[in-house]
Motif scaffolding. Structure first.
Motif, PDB file in Angstrom:
ATOM      1  N   THR A  10       3.376  -3.438   3.893  1.00 39.78           N
ATOM      2  CA  THR A  10       1.975  -3.088   4.157  1.00 39.78           C
ATOM      3  C   THR A  10       1.228  -2.822   2.857  1.00 39.78           C
ATOM      4  OG1 THR A  10       2.605  -2.154   6.299  1.00 39.78           O
ATOM      5  CG2 THR A  10       0.472  -1.517   5.404  1.00 39.78           C
ATOM      6  N   ASP A  11       1.864  -2.129   1.913  1.00 42.05           N
ATOM      7  CA  ASP A  11       1.210  -1.880   0.627  1.00 42.05           C
ATOM      8  C   ASP A  11       0.912  -3.193  -0.094  1.00 42.05           C
ATOM      9  OD1 ASP A  11       1.249   0.839   1.009  1.00 42.05           O
ATOM     10  OD2 ASP A  11       3.172   1.134  -0.010  1.00 42.05           O
ATOM     11  N   ASN A  12       1.821  -4.153  -0.025  1.00 39.79           N
ATOM     12  CA  ASN A  12       1.577  -5.451  -0.658  1.00 39.79           C
ATOM     13  C   ASN A  12       0.385  -6.158  -0.024  1.00 39.79           C
ATOM     14  OD1 ASN A  12       3.781  -5.040  -2.337  1.00 39.79           O
ATOM     15  ND2 ASN A  12       5.200  -6.144  -0.992  1.00 39.79           N
ATOM     16  N   VAL A  13       0.311  -6.081   1.293  1.00 41.42           N
ATOM     17  CA  VAL A  13      -0.807  -6.730   1.980  1.00 41.42           C
ATOM     18  C   VAL A  13      -2.128  -6.065   1.613  1.00 41.42           C
ATOM     19  CG1 VAL A  13      -1.823  -7.137   4.256  1.00 41.42           C
ATOM     20  CG2 VAL A  13       0.604  -7.575   3.889  1.00 41.42           C
ATOM     21  N   LEU A  14      -2.154  -4.738   1.613  1.00 33.43           N
ATOM     22  CA  LEU A  14      -3.398  -4.034   1.286  1.00 33.43           C
ATOM     23  C   LEU A  14      -3.811  -4.283  -0.151  1.00 33.43           C
ATOM     24  CD1 LEU A  14      -2.787  -0.626   3.097  1.00 33.43           C
ATOM     25  CD2 LEU A  14      -4.224  -2.531   3.831  1.00 33.43           C
ATOM     26  N   LEU A  15      -2.851  -4.418  -1.064  1.00 32.26           N
ATOM     27  CA  LEU A  15      -3.180  -4.708  -2.451  1.00 32.26           C
ATOM     28  C   LEU A  15      -3.849  -6.071  -2.577  1.00 32.26           C
ATOM     29  CD1 LEU A  15      -2.985  -3.772  -5.408  1.00 32.26           C
ATOM     30  CD2 LEU A  15      -0.746  -4.908  -5.516  1.00 32.26           C
ATOM     31  N   GLY A  16      -3.360  -7.050  -1.814  1.00 33.07           N
ATOM     32  CA  GLY A  16      -3.972  -8.373  -1.866  1.00 33.07           C
ATOM     33  C   GLY A  16      -5.291  -8.470  -1.131  1.00 33.07           C
ATOM     34  N   SER A  17      -5.593  -7.504  -0.249  1.00 37.35           N
ATOM     35  CA  SER A  17      -6.831  -7.541   0.538  1.00 37.35           C
ATOM     36  C   SER A  17      -7.934  -6.697  -0.075  1.00 37.35           C
ATOM     37  CB  SER A  17      -6.555  -7.046   1.969  1.00 37.35           C
ATOM     38  OG  SER A  17      -5.558  -7.803   2.590  1.00 37.35           O
ATOM     39  N   ARG A  18      -7.720  -6.183  -1.276  1.00 40.75           N
ATOM     40  CA  ARG A  18      -8.711  -5.282  -1.874  1.00 40.75           C
ATOM     41  C   ARG A  18     -10.035  -5.998  -2.118  1.00 40.75           C
ATOM     42  NH1 ARG A  18      -6.628  -2.174  -7.005  1.00 40.75           N
ATOM     43  NH2 ARG A  18      -5.252  -1.378  -5.348  1.00 40.75           N
ATOM     44  N   LYS A  19      -9.978  -7.220  -2.657  1.00 38.34           N
ATOM     45  CA  LYS A  19     -11.215  -7.956  -2.919  1.00 38.34           C
ATOM     46  C   LYS A  19     -11.956  -8.289  -1.628  1.00 38.34           C
ATOM     47  CE  LYS A  19      -9.772 -10.020  -7.306  1.00 38.34           C
ATOM     48  NZ  LYS A  19      -9.582 -11.289  -8.058  1.00 38.34           N
ATOM     49  N   GLU A  20     -11.211  -8.626  -0.593  1.00 41.54           N
ATOM     50  CA  GLU A  20     -11.853  -8.923   0.694  1.00 41.54           C
ATOM     51  C   GLU A  20     -12.559  -7.690   1.229  1.00 41.54           C
ATOM     52  OE1 GLU A  20     -12.743 -11.549   3.942  1.00 41.54           O
ATOM     53  OE2 GLU A  20     -12.000 -11.870   1.888  1.00 41.54           O
ATOM     54  N   ALA A  21     -11.956  -6.519   1.079  1.00 37.90           N
ATOM     55  CA  ALA A  21     -12.598  -5.288   1.541  1.00 37.90           C
ATOM     56  C   ALA A  21     -13.859  -5.000   0.728  1.00 37.90           C
ATOM     57  CB  ALA A  21     -11.614  -4.126   1.435  1.00 37.90           C
ATOM     58  N   GLU A  22     -13.819  -5.240  -0.566  1.00 39.33           N
ATOM     59  CA  GLU A  22     -15.008  -5.023  -1.386  1.00 39.33           C
ATOM     60  C   GLU A  22     -16.110  -6.006  -1.025  1.00 39.33           C
ATOM     61  OE1 GLU A  22     -13.626  -5.360  -5.351  1.00 39.33           O
ATOM     62  OE2 GLU A  22     -12.557  -3.409  -5.356  1.00 39.33           O
ATOM     63  N   ARG A  23     -15.706  -7.233  -0.702  1.00 40.76           N
ATOM     64  CA  ARG A  23     -16.722  -8.235  -0.343  1.00 40.76           C
ATOM     65  C   ARG A  23     -17.431  -7.872   0.949  1.00 40.76           C
ATOM     66  NH1 ARG A  23     -17.013 -13.252   2.290  1.00 40.76           N
ATOM     67  NH2 ARG A  23     -14.873 -13.032   3.038  1.00 40.76           N
ATOM     68  N   HIS A  24     -16.710  -7.260   1.882  1.00 41.87           N
ATOM     69  CA  HIS A  24     -17.312  -6.838   3.147  1.00 41.87           C
ATOM     70  C   HIS A  24     -17.833  -5.406   3.098  1.00 41.87           C
ATOM     71  CE1 HIS A  24     -14.947 -10.307   4.603  1.00 41.87           C
ATOM     72  NE2 HIS A  24     -15.831 -10.356   5.589  1.00 41.87           N
ATOM     73  N   ASN A  25     -17.705  -4.752   1.935  1.00 39.41           N
ATOM     74  CA  ASN A  25     -18.177  -3.373   1.779  1.00 39.41           C
ATOM     75  C   ASN A  25     -17.512  -2.458   2.817  1.00 39.41           C
ATOM     76  OD1 ASN A  25     -19.590  -1.286   0.578  1.00 39.41           O
ATOM     77  ND2 ASN A  25     -21.430  -1.582   1.850  1.00 39.41           N
ATOM     78  N   LEU A  26     -16.180  -2.528   2.868  1.00 43.45           N
ATOM     79  CA  LEU A  26     -15.414  -1.745   3.833  1.00 43.45           C
ATOM     80  C   LEU A  26     -14.563  -0.714   3.104  1.00 43.45           C
ATOM     81  CD1 LEU A  26     -14.119  -4.625   6.144  1.00 43.45           C
ATOM     82  CD2 LEU A  26     -16.057  -3.096   6.580  1.00 43.45           C
ATOM     83  N   ARG A  27     -14.397   0.433   3.739  1.00 39.91           N
ATOM     84  CA  ARG A  27     -13.489   1.454   3.237  1.00 39.91           C
ATOM     85  C   ARG A  27     -12.119   1.255   3.887  1.00 39.91           C
ATOM     86  NH1 ARG A  27     -16.077   6.775   5.008  1.00 39.91           N
ATOM     87  NH2 ARG A  27     -16.647   5.430   6.769  1.00 39.91           N
ATOM     88  N   VAL A  28     -11.106   1.222   3.087  1.00 42.21           N
ATOM     89  CA  VAL A  28      -9.745   1.025   3.568  1.00 42.21           C
ATOM     90  C   VAL A  28      -8.942   2.275   3.260  1.00 42.21           C
ATOM     91  CG1 VAL A  28      -7.646  -0.357   3.447  1.00 42.21           C
ATOM     92  CG2 VAL A  28      -9.885  -1.460   3.255  1.00 42.21           C
ATOM     93  N   GLU A  29      -8.373   2.884   4.277  1.00 44.99           N
ATOM     94  CA  GLU A  29      -7.550   4.080   4.113  1.00 44.99           C
ATOM     95  C   GLU A  29      -6.167   3.779   4.679  1.00 44.99           C
ATOM     96  OE1 GLU A  29      -7.499   8.829   5.363  1.00 44.99           O
ATOM     97  OE2 GLU A  29      -9.263   7.567   5.717  1.00 44.99           O
ATOM     98  N   SER A  30      -5.143   4.117   3.923  1.00 45.80           N
ATOM     99  CA  SER A  30      -3.775   3.826   4.353  1.00 45.80           C
ATOM    100  C   SER A  30      -2.928   5.076   4.297  1.00 45.80           C
ATOM    101  CB  SER A  30      -3.153   2.732   3.473  1.00 45.80           C
ATOM    102  OG  SER A  30      -3.046   3.181   2.132  1.00 45.80           O
ATOM    103  N   HIS A  31      -2.023   5.201   5.242  1.00 41.44           N
ATOM    104  CA  HIS A  31      -1.014   6.254   5.290  1.00 41.44           C
ATOM    105  C   HIS A  31       0.321   5.564   5.555  1.00 41.44           C
ATOM    106  CE1 HIS A  31      -4.175   9.309   5.465  1.00 41.44           C
ATOM    107  NE2 HIS A  31      -4.743   8.558   6.405  1.00 41.44           N
ATOM    108  N   THR A  32       0.938   5.090   4.505  1.00 41.29           N
ATOM    109  CA  THR A  32       2.178   4.331   4.659  1.00 41.29           C
ATOM    110  C   THR A  32       3.373   5.230   4.379  1.00 41.29           C
ATOM    111  OG1 THR A  32       1.975   3.577   2.369  1.00 41.29           O
ATOM    112  CG2 THR A  32       1.096   2.141   4.083  1.00 41.29           C
ATOM    113  N   HIS A  33       4.236   5.363   5.357  1.00 36.81           N
ATOM    114  CA  HIS A  33       5.472   6.115   5.231  1.00 36.81           C
ATOM    115  C   HIS A  33       6.637   5.167   5.493  1.00 36.81           C
ATOM    116  CE1 HIS A  33       3.540  10.174   5.224  1.00 36.81           C
ATOM    117  NE2 HIS A  33       2.575   9.467   5.792  1.00 36.81           N
ATOM    118  N   PRO A  34       7.765   5.380   4.827  1.00 35.52           N
ATOM    119  CA  PRO A  34       8.891   4.437   4.971  1.00 35.52           C
ATOM    120  C   PRO A  34       9.278   4.245   6.433  1.00 35.52           C
ATOM    121  CG  PRO A  34       9.305   5.998   3.193  1.00 35.52           C
ATOM    122  CD  PRO A  34       8.072   6.477   3.896  1.00 35.52           C
ATOM    123  N   ALA A  35       9.530   3.000   6.782  1.00 32.07           N
ATOM    124  CA  ALA A  35       9.943   2.638   8.153  1.00 32.07           C
ATOM    125  C   ALA A  35      10.824   1.399   8.056  1.00 32.07           C
ATOM    126  CB  ALA A  35       8.727   2.366   9.035  1.00 32.07           C
TER     127      ALA A  35
END
Length: 424
Positions: free
Chosen positions: A241-266
């Motif tokens: 999930t962290d890898n996916v969110l890292l790659g989606s950072r530019k897409e979130a900025e382009r859409h002016n979206l706030r992304v909040e994550s709470h990733t715990h080991p699973a």
């Protein structure tokens, strides 16, 4: 023929055993002698019939009794021989009758099977709606026919879904091809075309080509996930999930979206490429169908005995009855195809979840947007057996409005969750 021979053989063996037991019982020797006296001295017990054992026979009647006994033995032997002969003849006659009756009974027993076989052989893709509809008591043949009817029903649903999928895929591919043809034709017939117009058309053609490439990649992923898993390896849902969110950072900025994550080991067992695609599709769907200044919340962890990932987002309001439709191929909110989305993201999520034996839950938020949660079996010490090819999708269970997901029953503390807590 085999059933008839089986019935006849069982009857012959049973009859032979019965005759043997009867013969042994009738032919059992006796050690008693009956002596009849007439007249006498009048003393009590002098007249009448007396029963003696062989050693107790009086001497006066011993010789006569011996002669009578020999006669009785010969007569008994003759009667037993006669009984054996007559019983053998009766057994032979009844064996012939039993074989004939067995042939008739076997035919009546196999008649429904012949009907089922003929009907199933006649059914094809053109008349898969036909059913056996066997009537009668609830025996094994009725259960078999009902099972075949259920199989035909599932096959009909699968064929209808396949036809719709092919039709939608053809439509999705035909639309950009038509636009490409129009752009190329325009460039050829426009004698006053300039370099700028050619560049503009080529840019549009390049965009259409990229969209088609993404569509084909999604179709291949969907097809591959529906075949099941060839291998399983230990994975950490939080890391993917962290890898996916890292790659989606530019897409979130382009859409002016706030992304909040709470990733715990699973931990889980699965295919890393497919699980990462599942998370990426959830995040991409949450960003693509959102509103200006919206937000996306991603949570991973262990709860209720499963490793889960949950993606929540703001967005347009979705009717609660339309949530399940979003997980079908080529289904989009508002049916808009000009944003690069082909309506395959959530259907791929559903197929990948099914390949990993995961549960899939979703519900529409009252304020707008969607909440999707996928629960994977928690990783144990040994990997599960390879998943066989399947024809069903992942189990889909819509949430009750604003209620917690059903597979998760234990409380979960993920730290500060201001966005999701204030919105859900």
């Amino acid at each position: 023929m085999r059933l008839t021979l089986l019935y006849g053989l069982l009857f012959v063996i049973s009859g032979a055993v019965l005759l043997t037991i009867t013969y042994l019982l009738v032919n059992r020797p006796t050690n008693t002698v009956l002596v009849s006296r007439r007249g006498g001295s009048g003393a009590p017990g002098d007249a009448g019939v007396h029963m003696y054992t062989r050693d107790e026979v009086p001497g006066a009647v011993d010789s006569f009794a011996h002669a009578q006994q020999q006669q009785a033995v010969r007569q008994h032997a003759a009667e037993m021989q006669h009984l054996l002969t007559q019983s053998g003849i009766a057994l032979a006659i009844m064996s012939v009758i039993a074989i004939g009756l067995g042939w008739i009974v076997a035919g009546r027993v196999l008649r429904p099977l012949r009907t089922i076989t003929t009907t199933v052989q006649r059914i094809s893709a053109h008349n898969v709606h036909e059913r056996l509809a066997v009537e009668g008591p609830g025996d094994e043949l009725k259960d078999l026919a009902d099972t075949v009817d259920g199989l035909l029903g599932r096959l009909e649903a699968a064929l209808d879904s396949h036809k719709r999928f092919v039709a939608n895929a053809a439509h999705e591919l035909r639309t950009p091809l038509t636009v490409e043809h129009a752009l190329l034709e325009e460039s050829l017939i426009d004698r006053e075309a300039t370099v700028d117009s050619f560049r503009s058309n080529f840019e549009r053609l390049l965009t259409l080509s990229e969209q088609q490439a993404r569509l084909l990649e999604s179709l291949l992923t969907l097809s591959g996930s529906e075949r099941g898993l060839d291998r399983r390896e230990p994975l950490d849902l939080a890391e993917l999930t962290d890898n996916v969110l890292l790659g989606s950072r530019k897409e979130a900025e382009r859409h002016n979206l706030r992304v909040e994550s709470h990733t715990h080991p699973a931990g889980l067992w699965g295919d890393d490429a497919l699980v990462e695609r599942l998370v990426a599709n959830l995040v991409d769907n949450a960003m693509g169908y959102n509103v200006p200044d919206g937000w996306v919340t991603v949570v991973t962890g262990v709860r209720g005995g499963c490793a889960f990932v949950r993606v929540s987002n703001t967005g347009p309001r979705i009717p609660p009855t339309g949530v399940s439709r979003l997980f079908e191929p080529f289904q989009r909110i508002g049916r808009k195809a000009d944003n690069g989305h082909h309506g395959l993201g959530l259907s791929i999520v559903r197929s990948i979840a099914a390949a990993h034996d995961a549960t899939l839950n979703a519900h529409a938020r009252a304020q707008g947007g969607l909440v999707v949660e996928v629960g994977f079996p928690l990783r144990t010490t040994a990997p599960p057996l390879p998943h066989a090819p399947y024809a069903t999708q992942a189990p889909y269970a819509p949430y009750a409005q604003n209620q917690p997901p059903t597979p998760v029953t234990e409380p979960y503390d993920a730290g500060p969750r201001s966005l999701s807590a204030a919105s859900e």
